[in-house]
Design a protein around this motif. Structure first.
Motif, PDB file in Angstrom:
ATOM      1  N   ARG A   1       4.513  -8.548   4.476  1.00 21.87           N
ATOM      2  CA  ARG A   1       4.414  -7.294   5.221  1.00 21.87           C
ATOM      3  C   ARG A   1       5.136  -6.235   4.391  1.00 21.87           C
ATOM      4  O   ARG A   1       6.332  -6.361   4.090  1.00 21.87           O
ATOM      5  CB  ARG A   1       5.106  -7.410   6.575  1.00 21.87           C
ATOM      6  N   HIS A   2       4.389  -5.216   3.989  1.00 20.97           N
ATOM      7  CA  HIS A   2       4.995  -4.102   3.259  1.00 20.97           C
ATOM      8  C   HIS A   2       4.391  -2.833   3.809  1.00 20.97           C
ATOM      9  O   HIS A   2       3.174  -2.741   3.989  1.00 20.97           O
ATOM     10  CB  HIS A   2       4.800  -4.242   1.747  1.00 20.97           C
ATOM     11  N   GLY A   3       5.251  -1.856   4.117  1.00 16.54           N
ATOM     12  CA  GLY A   3       4.766  -0.695   4.851  1.00 16.54           C
ATOM     13  C   GLY A   3       4.191  -1.180   6.165  1.00 16.54           C
ATOM     14  O   GLY A   3       4.807  -1.973   6.865  1.00 16.54           O
ATOM     15  N   ASN A   4       2.968  -0.756   6.472  1.00 18.67           N
ATOM     16  CA  ASN A   4       2.335  -1.243   7.694  1.00 18.67           C
ATOM     17  C   ASN A   4       1.229  -2.239   7.407  1.00 18.67           C
ATOM     18  O   ASN A   4       0.346  -2.454   8.218  1.00 18.67           O
ATOM     19  CB  ASN A   4       1.791  -0.068   8.521  1.00 18.67           C
ATOM     20  N   VAL A   5       1.245  -2.810   6.205  1.00 19.67           N
ATOM     21  CA  VAL A   5       0.191  -3.735   5.785  1.00 19.67           C
ATOM     22  C   VAL A   5       0.714  -5.164   5.820  1.00 19.67           C
ATOM     23  O   VAL A   5       1.849  -5.425   5.426  1.00 19.67           O
ATOM     24  CB  VAL A   5      -0.276  -3.391   4.344  1.00 19.67           C
ATOM     25  N   LEU A   6      -0.127  -6.077   6.317  1.00 14.76           N
ATOM     26  CA  LEU A   6       0.183  -7.512   6.254  1.00 14.76           C
ATOM     27  C   LEU A   6      -0.957  -8.156   5.481  1.00 14.76           C
ATOM     28  O   LEU A   6      -2.110  -8.123   5.923  1.00 14.76           O
ATOM     29  CB  LEU A   6       0.270  -8.093   7.674  1.00 14.76           C
ATOM     30  N   GLU A   7      -0.666  -8.705   4.303  1.00 18.66           N
ATOM     31  CA  GLU A   7      -1.731  -9.265   3.471  1.00 18.66           C
ATOM     32  C   GLU A   7      -1.186 -10.390   2.604  1.00 18.66           C
ATOM     33  O   GLU A   7       0.028 -10.511   2.418  1.00 18.66           O
ATOM     34  CB  GLU A   7      -2.368  -8.183   2.590  1.00 18.66           C
ATOM     35  N   ILE A   8      -2.108 -11.196   2.068  1.00 17.86           N
ATOM     36  CA  ILE A   8      -1.713 -12.263   1.144  1.00 17.86           C
ATOM     37  C   ILE A   8      -1.587 -11.671  -0.258  1.00 17.86           C
ATOM     38  O   ILE A   8      -2.511 -11.004  -0.738  1.00 17.86           O
ATOM     39  CB  ILE A   8      -2.759 -13.401   1.130  1.00 17.86           C
ATOM     40  N   LEU A   9      -0.433 -11.910  -0.896  1.00 21.77           N
ATOM     41  CA  LEU A   9      -0.213 -11.401  -2.253  1.00 21.77           C
ATOM     42  C   LEU A   9       0.360 -12.507  -3.133  1.00 21.77           C
ATOM     43  O   LEU A   9       1.061 -13.399  -2.642  1.00 21.77           O
ATOM     44  CB  LEU A   9       0.782 -10.226  -2.223  1.00 21.77           C
ATOM     45  N   PRO A  10       0.073 -12.437  -4.451  1.00 19.29           N
ATOM     46  CA  PRO A  10       0.728 -13.375  -5.373  1.00 19.29           C
ATOM     47  C   PRO A  10       2.188 -12.986  -5.567  1.00 19.29           C
ATOM     48  O   PRO A  10       2.525 -11.794  -5.589  1.00 19.29           O
ATOM     49  CB  PRO A  10      -0.069 -13.219  -6.675  1.00 19.29           C
ATOM     50  N   MET A  11       3.037 -14.009  -5.661  1.00 17.34           N
ATOM     51  CA  MET A  11       4.476 -13.766  -5.843  1.00 17.34           C
ATOM     52  C   MET A  11       5.030 -14.743  -6.860  1.00 17.34           C
ATOM     53  O   MET A  11       4.385 -15.721  -7.223  1.00 17.34           O
ATOM     54  CB  MET A  11       5.217 -13.969  -4.510  1.00 17.34           C
ATOM     55  N   ARG A  12       6.258 -14.474  -7.269  1.00 12.37           N
ATOM     56  CA  ARG A  12       6.992 -15.388  -8.148  1.00 12.37           C
ATOM     57  C   ARG A  12       8.402 -15.522  -7.577  1.00 12.37           C
ATOM     58  O   ARG A  12       9.001 -14.530  -7.158  1.00 12.37           O
ATOM     59  CB  ARG A  12       7.056 -14.817  -9.571  1.00 12.37           C
ATOM     60  N   LEU A  13       8.919 -16.773  -7.528  1.00 15.00           N
ATOM     61  CA  LEU A  13      10.274 -16.988  -7.007  1.00 15.00           C
ATOM     62  C   LEU A  13      11.299 -16.274  -7.869  1.00 15.00           C
ATOM     63  O   LEU A  13      11.174 -16.247  -9.103  1.00 15.00           O
ATOM     64  CB  LEU A  13      10.626 -18.483  -6.971  1.00 15.00           C
ATOM     65  N   ARG A  14      12.328 -15.737  -7.234  1.00 16.07           N
ATOM     66  CA  ARG A  14      13.517 -15.251  -7.944  1.00 16.07           C
ATOM     67  C   ARG A  14      14.449 -16.456  -8.176  1.00 16.07           C
ATOM     68  O   ARG A  14      14.257 -17.512  -7.583  1.00 16.07           O
ATOM     69  CB  ARG A  14      14.217 -14.189  -7.071  1.00 16.07           C
ATOM     70  N   PRO A  15      15.475 -16.310  -9.006  1.00 13.33           N
ATOM     71  CA  PRO A  15      16.395 -17.448  -9.254  1.00 13.33           C
ATOM     72  C   PRO A  15      16.988 -17.983  -7.947  1.00 13.33           C
ATOM     73  O   PRO A  15      17.305 -17.214  -7.041  1.00 13.33           O
ATOM     74  CB  PRO A  15      17.471 -16.832 -10.138  1.00 13.33           C
TER      75      PRO A  15
END
Ligand SMILES: [Zn+2]
Ligand SMILES: [Zn+2]
Length: 414
Positions: free
Chosen positions: A13-27
C-alpha cells in the motif's frame, strides 16, 4: 520468485494504491527469521491498516507498507542468534510473540510479552524490511503475510513441523480463530455446564462458540445481525441465536432472562433471581465484534465504534462472572454507547479480561490447538471462506471488510 533469494513480490500500500510490486529484502537483524509464506489470513484488523494506515498508525504517514499478520510458511533463512527454528521448518507466524524471558513472560502474562514492541508501528523508527525496485523503503505491517517473504523476529515464529494439518488450517491458528479458541479454552477458560454469551458471530465469535461447546457449556447464546453469520452460529453450536437487528436494545435483558439460576433455594446452591443483588446474567460473556471500518456492503451497524456492545457485554455478565473484550473499538464519549465514568463497569465482582491471542502462550498453545483440530474437537475449515490465490489478496481484504463471507485466506504456490 527469481533465483535471487532476496527478491520477491508482495502487496504494497503506497499512497492510496494497493498493488502487487516486486521487492528486495533489506539487511536482516541477527534475531530475524525469513519465512516464505504459504497461507495468510485477511484478518479484519488488516482492513483498518490498509484503509487508514497513514491516519491511524503513528509514525506511518506516507510510508509504503506491505500488509498482513496471521500467516504460516516455511523458514528460508535464520539469523546467527536464532535458536527456535532452522531452515526448512514449517512455522506459524501469529499476531502475538512468546519470548519466555521478558518481565511479562516470566510472570505467565504471555499476552503482554515485551516483544509486542517489535512491530513496526509500535516502534516507528524500526527499519523497513524491504525496498521497491527504485529503492523506496517498504515497512512490513506486523508479521506480514501478503508478500511472498516475511521477516519476523524469533519470538514471533512457532514451529509446527509435527502437524498434519493443511496450510490453510494452520493459517487459522495465526489470528482470529486461534485467539478465539484460546480465549474459550485457556486464557478465559469456560467452566463446564456454564452459560456463555458470544456477542458477534464472525470468525472470531464462531471460534469462541466452538470452544464453548468443547468446554461443555450448558447454554451458548450468540448475538449477531448478519444473516449468514446467524446460520453459522447455529452450526458452530449456539443453542440460542439472537438477531440484534430484531431485538433492538433488549439484548442485555434477553441474556439475563435466558441465564437465570436453576434454583432460587440458597440452601441448595441457588441464588435469588430478583432484587438489587439479583442472580441473573451469563457466567461468561465474550464481546467479539469491535469497530466497523470503511463502508461494508453487508449492512452498516448503528454503532460503528463497537463501544455499545462492550457496555452491553459487561451488563449482561452475572455478578462474579467473566467478561472478555476481544474487539478493537473506536474512541467515543457518546453516552448512548458508553456511559459516563466509570463507563459500564460496576461494583459486582465481575472479572474482565482483554488479551492479545486470547491470553495464550503461542509457543505452547498453537501446537496444542493444531492437535485439537487434527482430532476433530475444533473445526477450522468451517470458519474459512473464501480461499483465494495470493494474486487476489485485495479481494480477500475487501471480503473481510464487507463481512460477506467468513475468514478469507490467501495461499501461495508451494
Ligand atoms: Zn488479526
Ligand atoms: Zn516475552
Amino acid at each position: 520468485m527469481t533465483d535471487d533469494p532476496t527478491e520477491f513480490r508482495g502487496w504494497v500500500r503506497h499512497g492510496n494504491v494497493l498493488e502487487i510490486l516486486p521487492m528486495r529484502l533489506r539487511p536482516r537483524r541477527p534475531t530475524d527469521v525469513v519465512v516464505r509464506n504459504l497461507a495468510a489470513q485477511a484478518c479484519y484488523t488488516i482492513v483498518s491498516n490498509v484503509l487508514d494506515s497513514a491516519d491511524q498508525i503513528p509514525g506511518h504517514a506516507g510510508r509504503a507498507r506491505s500488509p498482513g499478520h496471521g500467516a504460516m510458511g516455511v523458514v528460508v533463512e535464520v539469523g546467527p542468534q536464532v535458536r527456535r527454528v532452522k531452515v526448512g521448518d514449517k512455522v506459524v507466524t501469529p499476531v502475538l510473540p512468546a519470548c519466555g524471558t521478558c518481565y511479562s513472560c516470566v510472570r505467565g502474562e504471555w499476552h503482554a510479552c515485551g516483544h509486542k514492541n517489535d512491530l513496526d508501528f509500535a516502534t516507528p523508527d524500526a527499519p523497513p524490511f524491504a525496498e521497491l525496485e527504485d529503492g523506496t523503503p517498504v515497512w512490513q505491517d506486523h508479521t506480514g503475510g501478503f508478500a511472498e517473504l516475511a521477516v519476523c523476529p524469533e519470538p514471533w515464529v512457532v514451529p509446527v513441523n509435527e502437524s498434519t494439518l493443511s496450510n490453510v488450517e494452520l493459517a487459522t491458528l495465526a489470528c482470529v480463530p486461534g485467539p478465539g479458541w484460546t480465549f474459550g479454552l485457556i486464557g478465559a477458560r469456560i467452566e463446564i455446564a456454564s452459560t456463555v454469551a458470544v456477542l458477534g458471530a464472525g470468525p472470531l465469535g464462531l471460534s469462541i462458540i466452538q470452544a464453548a461447546k468443547m468446554a461443555g457449556a450448558r447454554l451458548i447464546i450468540a448475538a449477531e445481525r448478519i444473516p449468514h453469520r446467524l446460520d453459522a452460529a447455529k452450526k458452530a453450536g449456539a443453542h440460542v441465536v439472537l438477531n440484534t437487528d430484531e431485538i433492538g436494545d433488549t439484548l442485555v435483558e434477553r441474556i439475563h432472562e435466558l441465564c437465570r439460576p436453576e434454583t432460587e433455594n440458597m440452601a441448595a446452591g441457588g441464588k435469588p433471581i430478583v432484587g438489587f443483588y439479583g442472580g441473573t446474567g451469563a457466567d461468561h460473556v465474550f464481546e467479539a465484534a469491535g469497530a466497523t471500518f470503511g463502508n461494508p456492503t453487508t449492512g452498516m451497524p448503528a454503532d460503528d465504534t463497537g463501544a455499545l456492545l462492550v457496555s452491553q457485554g459487561v451488563q449482561a455478565t452475572r455478578r462474579g462472572g467473566f467478561f472478555v473484550h476481544t474487539g478493537v473499538t473506536k474512541k467515543t464519549n457518546d453516552p448512548k454507547l458508553w456511559t459516563p465514568a466509570p463507563g459500564p463497569f460496576d461494583y459486582n465482582g465481575k472479572r474482565y479480561l482483554s488479551a492479545a491471542y486470547g491470553g495464550g502462550n503461542v509457543l505452547r498453545d498453537i501446537p496444542r490447538l493444531a492437535k485439537l483440530i487434527e482430532m476433530g474437537y475444533l473445526d477450522a475449515m468451517s470458519l474459512v471462506d473464501p480461499v483465494l490465490p495470493f494474486e487476489k489478496g485485495d479481494e480477500a481484504i475487501w471480503s473481510s471488510l464487507n463481512r460477506d463471507k467468513l475468514l478469507p485466506i490467501i495461499t501461495f504456490q508451494d
